[in-house]
Design a protein around this motif. Structure first.
Motif, PDB file in Angstrom:
ATOM      1  N   THR A   1       0.828  -1.205   0.000  1.00 42.80           N
ATOM      2  CA  THR A   1       0.000   0.000   0.000  1.00 42.80           C
ATOM      3  C   THR A   1       0.859   1.251   0.000  1.00 42.80           C
ATOM      4  N   LEU A   2       1.974   1.228   0.716  1.00 41.86           N
ATOM      5  CA  LEU A   2       2.905   2.361   0.672  1.00 41.86           C
ATOM      6  C   LEU A   2       3.427   2.579  -0.740  1.00 41.86           C
ATOM      7  N   LEU A   3       3.710   1.493  -1.428  1.00 47.99           N
ATOM      8  CA  LEU A   3       4.197   1.600  -2.804  1.00 47.99           C
ATOM      9  C   LEU A   3       3.153   2.239  -3.707  1.00 47.99           C
ATOM     10  N   SER A   4       1.885   1.938  -3.442  1.00 47.57           N
ATOM     11  CA  SER A   4       0.795   2.495  -4.247  1.00 47.57           C
ATOM     12  C   SER A   4       0.480   3.929  -3.865  1.00 47.57           C
ATOM     13  N   GLU A   5       0.376   4.199  -2.555  1.00 47.00           N
ATOM     14  CA  GLU A   5      -0.082   5.506  -2.083  1.00 47.00           C
ATOM     15  C   GLU A   5       1.042   6.533  -1.948  1.00 47.00           C
TER      16      GLU A   5
ATOM     17  N   THR B   1     -12.852  -0.989  -3.083  1.00 44.36           N
ATOM     18  CA  THR B   1     -12.534   0.195  -3.879  1.00 44.36           C
ATOM     19  C   THR B   1     -13.183   0.064  -5.251  1.00 44.36           C
ATOM     20  N   VAL B   2     -13.992   1.045  -5.604  1.00 39.52           N
ATOM     21  CA  VAL B   2     -14.735   1.032  -6.865  1.00 39.52           C
ATOM     22  C   VAL B   2     -14.383   2.282  -7.657  1.00 39.52           C
ATOM     23  N   GLY B   3     -13.963   2.096  -8.895  1.00 42.70           N
ATOM     24  CA  GLY B   3     -13.755   3.218  -9.801  1.00 42.70           C
ATOM     25  C   GLY B   3     -15.041   3.513 -10.537  1.00 42.70           C
ATOM     26  N   CYS B   4     -15.427   4.783 -10.555  1.00 46.32           N
ATOM     27  CA  CYS B   4     -16.760   5.120 -11.058  1.00 46.32           C
ATOM     28  C   CYS B   4     -16.776   6.533 -11.618  1.00 46.32           C
TER      29      CYS B   4
ATOM     30  N   GLY C   1      -4.403  -4.912  -7.796  1.00 56.20           N
ATOM     31  CA  GLY C   1      -5.203  -5.067  -6.596  1.00 56.20           C
ATOM     32  C   GLY C   1      -5.493  -3.766  -5.878  1.00 56.20           C
ATOM     33  N   ASP C   2      -5.224  -2.631  -6.506  1.00 57.81           N
ATOM     34  CA  ASP C   2      -5.515  -1.346  -5.891  1.00 57.81           C
ATOM     35  C   ASP C   2      -6.986  -0.964  -6.056  1.00 57.81           C
ATOM     36  N   MET C   3      -7.694  -1.728  -6.879  1.00 57.44           N
ATOM     37  CA  MET C   3      -9.104  -1.463  -7.129  1.00 57.44           C
ATOM     38  C   MET C   3      -9.808  -2.799  -7.346  1.00 57.44           C
ATOM     39  N   ASP C   4     -11.034  -2.901  -6.858  1.00 52.20           N
ATOM     40  CA  ASP C   4     -11.786  -4.156  -6.982  1.00 52.20           C
ATOM     41  C   ASP C   4     -12.637  -4.199  -8.244  1.00 52.20           C
TER      42      ASP C   4
END
Length: 316
Positions: free
Chosen positions: A18-22, A102-105, A148-151
């Motif tokens: 998560t640190l790598l992503s955020e 997490t949903v992208g919308c 895996g950063d978004m479902d």
């Protein structure tokens, strides 16, 4: 990393991913429902284990070291394997899960649809967290799904990307939204008047997928008179009262704002195909129980809205 006291647990690996992503201790803590001191302690432990700083400060952000970038693939593989093991051995209970979904919308769908999803989450999964991520031309949602950063990503591109699972979510008619006192709201709208009227046009939320409105108009060799371009769909309704502007959008969005503002919903003279929304997800989460529940919850909200798709079979 051969000594027993240098072992790592799954929580520390998830903190690292998560640190790598955020690229932020604060955002990582929020996303994982941890305290900032706990994330900082995990990072210190990880640095000691790997003998590397892993993330270093650069201005207001943190950037990964070369060593962490080398570890990224292995880290993702390990966590994916653990997720598959847990999915096979532990039943999923929405009432008790503390998962973060997490949903992208696109924002024009989130106004009404995601409000319904929020109600389902608070009723069926009160301990879970929901993150709604906006879609924009600079956001690589395919990579976010793969890592895996978004479902789930909800979209309505005329040509959905390949390599992802797809299931239709809802269909909706395309209409025009304008000021209640607009001259074009008083009589049936002609195609010539529609195309000549000044339009509010949102920026595309994908650099590689053209929006359904402009895609269809281009196929007819037509173009609308775009006068104002906005970054968010939700800005458009507030620009319409007292102006001659026209906004082309889905009916459920238009009806929502017509109840709140002095606006009129007018049938569109261009024979647009229905605005078809679908949910996309990566094969890595196809069989995961938590993500299956999330996708079913999204489909259930669409059914409650009364605009379910005509083709319910998912793409394999």
């Amino acid at each position: 990393m051969n000594e027993p006291d240098e072992s790592l647990d799954s929580q520390q690996l998830r903190v690292l991913k998560t640190l790598l992503s955020e690229r932020s201790v604060t955002r990582t803590a929020v996303r994982l429902n941890l305290s900032q001191p706990a994330v900082s302690a995990s990072l210190r432990r990880l640095r000691a284990v790997f003998g590397d700083e892993l993330l270093v400060r650069s201005g207001n952000a943190m950037v990964p070291t070369a060593r962490l970038l080398e570890l990224e693939g292995a880290l993702r593989d390990v966590l994916d394997g653990m997720d598959r093991l847990l999915a096979d051995t532990q039943p999923f209970d929405p009432a008790s899960t503390q998962s973060t979904f997490t949903v992208g919308c696109p924002d024009y769908l989130s106004t009404v649809f995601m409000a319904g999803v929020a109600r389902v989450m608070r009723t069926q999964a009160p301990c879970a967290r929901l993150q709604v991520h906006p879609l924009g031309p600079d956001f690589d949602f395919e990579q976010a799904l793969a890592q895996g950063d978004m479902d789930v990503v909800i979209g309505n591109w005329p040509r959905p990307p390949d390599g992802l699972h797809l299931a239709p979510l809802l269909d909706d008619q395309i209409v025009c939204l304008m000021c209640r006192d607009h001259a074009l709201a008083r009589a049936p709208l002609s195609q010539a008047d529609y195309l000549a009227a000044p339009h509010v046009v949102p920026m595309p939320f994908s650099s590689t997928h053209r929006g359904v409105i402009d895609h269809h108009l281009a196929s007819l060799r037509l173009a609308r008179n775009a006068r104002i371009t906005i970054p968010f769909f939700s800005m458009a309704p507030h620009m319409l009262p007292g102006t001659d502007l026209v906004f082309t959008i889905s009916r459920h969005f238009a009806n929502h704002y017509a109840r709140l503002l002095p606006l009129a919903v007018v049938d569109c003279p261009v024979d647009y195909p229905p605005m078809r929304f679908y949910q996309l997800w990566h094969p890595r989460t196809h069989h995961a129980a938590a993500q299956r529940w999330l996708r079913q919850a999204l489909s259930g909200v669409a059914l409650q809205m009364g605009v379910a798709p005509a083709e319910p079979q998912p793409r394999r």
